[in-house]
Motif scaffolding. Structure first.
Motif, short mmCIF file in Angstrom:
data_model
loop_
_atom_site.label_atom_id
_atom_site.label_comp_id
_atom_site.label_asym_id
_atom_site.label_seq_id
_atom_site.Cartn_x
_atom_site.Cartn_y
_atom_site.Cartn_z
N GLN A 174 33.57 109.22 41.92
CA GLN A 174 33.56 107.76 42.15
C GLN A 174 34.96 107.18 42.05
O GLN A 174 35.36 106.34 42.87
N GLN A 175 35.69 107.64 41.05
CA GLN A 175 37.06 107.16 40.88
C GLN A 175 37.93 107.56 42.07
O GLN A 175 38.69 106.74 42.61
N GLN A 176 37.84 108.82 42.48
CA GLN A 176 38.65 109.30 43.58
C GLN A 176 38.26 108.65 44.91
O GLN A 176 39.11 108.42 45.77
N THR A 177 36.98 108.36 45.06
CA THR A 177 36.53 107.67 46.28
C THR A 177 37.18 106.30 46.37
O THR A 177 37.64 105.87 47.43
N ALA A 178 37.22 105.61 45.23
CA ALA A 178 37.85 104.28 45.21
C ALA A 178 39.34 104.39 45.50
O ALA A 178 39.90 103.59 46.26
N ILE A 179 40.00 105.39 44.91
CA ILE A 179 41.44 105.57 45.12
C ILE A 179 41.75 105.85 46.58
O ILE A 179 42.65 105.24 47.18
N LEU A 180 41.00 106.77 47.18
CA LEU A 180 41.24 107.13 48.59
C LEU A 180 40.89 105.97 49.53
O LEU A 180 41.55 105.79 50.55
N THR A 181 39.87 105.20 49.17
CA THR A 181 39.51 104.04 50.00
C THR A 181 40.62 103.00 49.99
O THR A 181 40.97 102.43 51.03
N VAL A 182 41.20 102.76 48.81
CA VAL A 182 42.33 101.83 48.70
C VAL A 182 43.49 102.31 49.56
O VAL A 182 44.13 101.53 50.28
N GLN A 183 43.77 103.60 49.52
CA GLN A 183 44.86 104.16 50.33
C GLN A 183 44.60 104.00 51.81
O GLN A 183 45.52 103.69 52.59
N GLN A 184 43.37 104.22 52.24
CA GLN A 184 43.01 104.03 53.64
C GLN A 184 43.21 102.58 54.07
O GLN A 184 43.75 102.31 55.15
N LEU A 185 42.76 101.65 53.24
CA LEU A 185 42.89 100.23 53.57
C LEU A 185 44.35 99.81 53.62
O LEU A 185 44.75 99.00 54.48
N GLN A 186 45.15 100.34 52.72
CA GLN A 186 46.59 100.02 52.73
C GLN A 186 47.25 100.52 54.01
O GLN A 186 48.12 99.85 54.58
N LYS A 187 46.84 101.71 54.48
CA LYS A 187 47.39 102.22 55.74
C LYS A 187 47.01 101.33 56.91
O LYS A 187 47.80 101.11 57.82
N GLN A 188 45.77 100.82 56.87
CA GLN A 188 45.33 99.95 57.96
C GLN A 188 46.14 98.64 57.99
O GLN A 188 46.45 98.13 59.06
N LEU A 189 46.50 98.17 56.83
CA LEU A 189 47.29 96.94 56.76
C LEU A 189 48.72 97.17 57.23
O LEU A 189 49.36 96.27 57.76
N ASN A 190 49.21 98.37 57.00
CA ASN A 190 50.58 98.68 57.41
C ASN A 190 50.68 99.08 58.87
O ASN A 190 51.74 99.17 59.42
#
Length: 249
Positions: free
Chosen positions: A233-249
């Motif tokens: 669950q923790q890693q899913t949240a971490i990877l999701t945040v990273q994906q969203l950050q890439k989309q913003l960039n």
């Protein structure tokens, strides 16, 4: 009480000036009354201007907050809007309860009361942790003693707000901090994704999670199923945040 004392002293001053026939007693009593009146006025000025008779009371409250984004998303989201330029003051959007349907804007300044508004400030911090919280520290003027309250109380003067500082703290790895514009941008990007793109994104996430779980089990061979699930669950949240950050960039 001090106002009534000044009224009494004023009455006594009038009596001494008009009723005392002995000149020495009349002037001596009058001087005493005038000094007492001036001292009373000075105490009122000291109380209203320099907070004499008052002391600072500080109270701190803290509670958990919840993501402004969808409850289905493993990643948390905090939406921010800075007031002015480099002011350090923010309006922050999040949910107060886990069951809330919509995020609410918090710390919106009251434009009808600018004096009170400037005494309040809210900001945010990203730290290591698992839960998001908001901590508010409030400072007020309160009576120093019952004696001070008895003599100096005029209307509702005490309990005046000195300052209110709120700090929203969110986990750096599992929460995404965005502006309102960025939140809208993400919503549009997610909505515009095709089924193929969504499937590819899900597959990439699944592969990354499988690799991380395998590494975790190698390091922690005694980990229970519950511990493995919590790690996922923790890693899913971490990877999701990273994906969203890439989309913003």
């Amino acid at each position: 009480m001090i106002v009534w004392l000044m009224v009494i002293l004023s009455g006594l001053l009038i009596i001494t000036l008009t009723q005392f026939k002995n000149r020495w007693w009349r002037w001596t009593s009058s001087v005493i009354m005038v000094i007492a009146l001036l001292a009373s006025a000075a105490m009122i000025v000291a109380n209203t201007t320099y907070h004499w008779g008052l002391t600072t009371k500080t109270t701190t409250t803290s509670h958990r907050i919840y993501s402004a984004g969808s409850s289905q998303s493993p990643a948390g989201m905090l939406i921010t809007k800075e007031l002015g330029t480099d002011s350090g003051r923010y309006v922050l959007m999040y949910k107060d309860t886990a069951t809330a349907k919509k995020a609410q804007a918090h710390f919106v300044p009251n434009t009808a009361n600018t004096v009170k508004a400037v005494k309040q400030r809210a900001t945010y911090r990203q730290v290591a942790g698992k839960q998001a919280t908001v901590t508010t520290t409030t400072k007020r003027w309160v009576w120093q003693s019952s004696t001070a309250k008895f003599w100096l109380k005029i209307g509702t003067t005490p309990n005046l707000l000195i300052s209110r500082r709120s700090v929203v703290t969110v986990p750096k790895q599992t929460w995404l901090v965005v502006t309102a514009t960025q939140a809208q941008q993400l919503a549009k990007l997610q909505k515009s994704m095709t089924a193929t793109q969504q499937a590819a994104q899900a597959t990439t996430l699944k592969v990354a999670l499988k690799a991380r779980l395998g590494h975790y089990i190698q390091i922690h061979p005694q980990a229970t199923k519950a511990q493995q699930q919590a790690y996922l669950q923790q890693q899913t949240a971490i990877l999701t945040v990273q994906q969203l950050q890439k989309q913003l960039n």
